[in-house]
Every structure is written in structure tokens, then in C-alpha cells.
Enzyme design. Sequence first.
Site, PDB file in Angstrom:
ATOM      1  CB  THR A 337      -8.968  71.227  17.947  1.00 12.74           C
ATOM      2  OG1 THR A 337      -8.284  72.357  18.518  1.00 12.74           O
ATOM      3  CG2 THR A 337      -7.967  70.105  17.743  1.00 12.74           C
ATOM      4  CG  HIS A 391      -4.965  51.470  19.878  1.00  9.39           C
ATOM      5  ND1 HIS A 391      -5.620  50.707  18.931  1.00  9.39           N
ATOM      6  CD2 HIS A 391      -3.641  51.302  19.617  1.00  9.39           C
ATOM      7  CE1 HIS A 391      -4.742  50.121  18.149  1.00  9.39           C
ATOM      8  NE2 HIS A 391      -3.526  50.466  18.546  1.00  9.39           N
TER       9      HIS A 391
END
Length: 420
Positions: A337, A391
Site C-alpha cells: 500500500t 507476530h
Amino acid sequence: MKEIKVPELAESVTEGTISEWFKHKGDSISKGEAIVELETDKINIEIYAEYDGVLEDILAEPGEVVFVDQVIAKVNDNREVLTSNESFSNVATEETVHGDQPKIDVREGEQTNKMSSQNERPIATPAARKKARELGIDLKKVDSSDLLGRIRPENVINYATSIQEKQDKSTITDYAQPPFTDLTQPKQIERIPMSRRRQTIAHHLVQAQQQAAMLTTFNEVDMTAIINLRNRKKQRFEEKYDVRLGYMSFFTKAVVGALKAFPMLNAEIQDNEILLKRYYDIGIAVSAEEGLVVPVLRDANQLSFADIEKGIRNLASKAREKKLSLQDLQGGTFTITNGGVFGSLFSTPILNAPQVGILGMHKIQKKPIVIDEDDTIAVRPMMYIALSYDHRIIDGREAVQFLVHVKELVEDPESLLLDG
């Protein structure tokens, strides 16, 4: 009696919302004619008639949620009914042509002509009709700038702007004496219903933050080498390939190279398993009129710089023209993006679930930088880049190294050219 059902939309799309009926109950319809617009999570779809007939009944009104294979209307394909309608139409036409109207009052004729003109349905794109509904605009009052006479969204916006300007001029306030403000009275509030697509975007963004252990790491890229290379090559590149050489192709190449070095960024989580993808379908975030969409550049590792630039140009054009298909939006493995096109200097992009990584590009800005070789200070065009990652399956060390790898590839664009 025939039934009109919601067709199969896509593998992951099972429902939609009735946006607008192009035909009314009792209207004649022809095979292949668009009769209703359906809004799904990603795109608007027109449903076409599969046979000739008369629209006998509408079973789902605009705003209602409908599901695949649900009956939304019934069509009478009886030949006698069709013949009757055609005969009635022919009789009315013949009477008009031959002027056989001595018994009709002039005022009554004027009223009939007025009603007839009001019932004519203007030709407009689905996006224009949606914009007109949002702004409360009557399409019959909107002029078209299209060569084919179709009303487009910009025509609706221009008409709404002209109306607002007229209202502003007619309500000039005398500020000599400030009006008294009654604080006990409620302030004006406008409630705007969220479109189905905006609801879906909101749901996906919240879901991504709630389900993923999302974290963002940052780095800074010296864009000097890539800008110099682009300035040297862009004219010849455009002449040869008929497309401009932008920064996105360099970053796409760099991301593919980093994904090969750190494949866990190209995976996703399904239940208690990790799906490691051995292909590189890169999502390119595009700002469209109704919100952010992420069309997918397929097999980016096999594309040249020109192929990437052409692919991005085509996807962006389809997004602006509301022509993206569901296939264009499905199956990405990683997303890029670029908030820099809007002036963003620094941001933390949100994951495009179920992907586990997204790269954020930002505005190029000149800054004083210490040169490592001789500790001198020079002004360089710099860009902050951000990597948001999940994560749960990606450790901080791996994420940082991935972003450093992207940085090194972009700062050495010659290596990207050698890799294809």
C-alpha cells in the site's frame, strides 16, 4: 411462470443486497436485459433476464439482503400476455401517429405527456445511480457529458455541487448582529447509512486487529539510486512499452525478492496449520470511490518491469471505472500500500487478512543524512517504509530482516534489473 434467482457470485460470496430494480412490476423485459443491480461485499453486479416476458412480481425490495439461489422475482412468459402488452402498445402508438385524439382535453393531454416523460428511465452507469441515491438526486435532472449519453458519477457530483452553490447564494446571512444560539436545542446531525462495501471493509479491518497479533516495524530508504535510474530510463521505457516507469514496479520486485528470502511472510494461518505459499500474488491497494480495494497482481515473480506497470495500471483503471471482478480481488499472498500518493509521511498499515504481511510505502521527502563512508552530511530523497506482520508466526528478527532486505534491494535497483 419463470423465476429470477440470485446467481452464483463467487466461491466466498454467498449473499448480497438489492441495490436497485431497473424494471417495475408489470414491465415487459427482454432476454439479456439488465433488470436489477445487486451489491456484494466487493463489487456491484447486474442480473440479466434469461428470457422474454412480463415482470409479474418483485419479491425482494431495495436494501434487502438476498442469498445465492434465492428467488427475487417472477416473470410471466405467457405468449398471450406478451402479445396483449405489445398490442396495447401498438394501439397507443397508432392513435398517436394518426392524431385520433379529438375527445381528449388539451390539459389532460399535457398531463399525460408530462407523466410519460417523467417515467422515461435515464441511461446511467450503476455507479452514477448509486451516487444519485446517496445524494438524493433525480437522474432525470442531470445532464450527461458522455458521448453515448450515459450519466456518470462525475455528472451527478457536478449537478449536486451546482445545486449547493445556488442554495448558498440564496441564503446569505447578515453578520452585523450575530444570531442567538440556543444551547438547549440539539445540534443538527445527519445519519448516513453505510454501504455494504463500507460495512465489509470496516468488519475486515476490525477482524484483522482482533484476530492477529499485529506488530509494525519501520525503516528508511534512500531513494537516490532509484530516482536517478528512473530519470535515465523512463523516456525510453515509455516509448518502448507504452507505459510509465513508476516506483511501484521496483518495490514489487523488491518484495518478491524478500518473500523468497523470508517465505514465512508469504504464508497464512488456517486453524493449527501454516499454509506456506510457493507463488507470489501481490495485492496492490487502490483507493476507489467507495473505499479501499486490493486487486491482485498474479504471479508477480514472473513479470517484467513493464508487465508489472501495465498490470497495476489496468487494475487501477478497472477500480476507478467500477469494473473489477471478484477474481481480481481474491487470493493475494502479500499486500503493498502506498500512502505516499496522498502525502502520508508515516503510518502503520493494517493487515489484509488472512495475509500475514503488508508493506507500507510513504512520501519521498528530502532530508539531511549522514553518509557512512566519510561522515559527511548530504541532502537525500528519503522514504519511510513500514512492515506490519502477524507476530503469531513471524518473529521480530525475521520481520526486521525482511524489511532490511527490501531496503537493500530498492537502494540497489541495478540488482533488481539483473533479476528480471
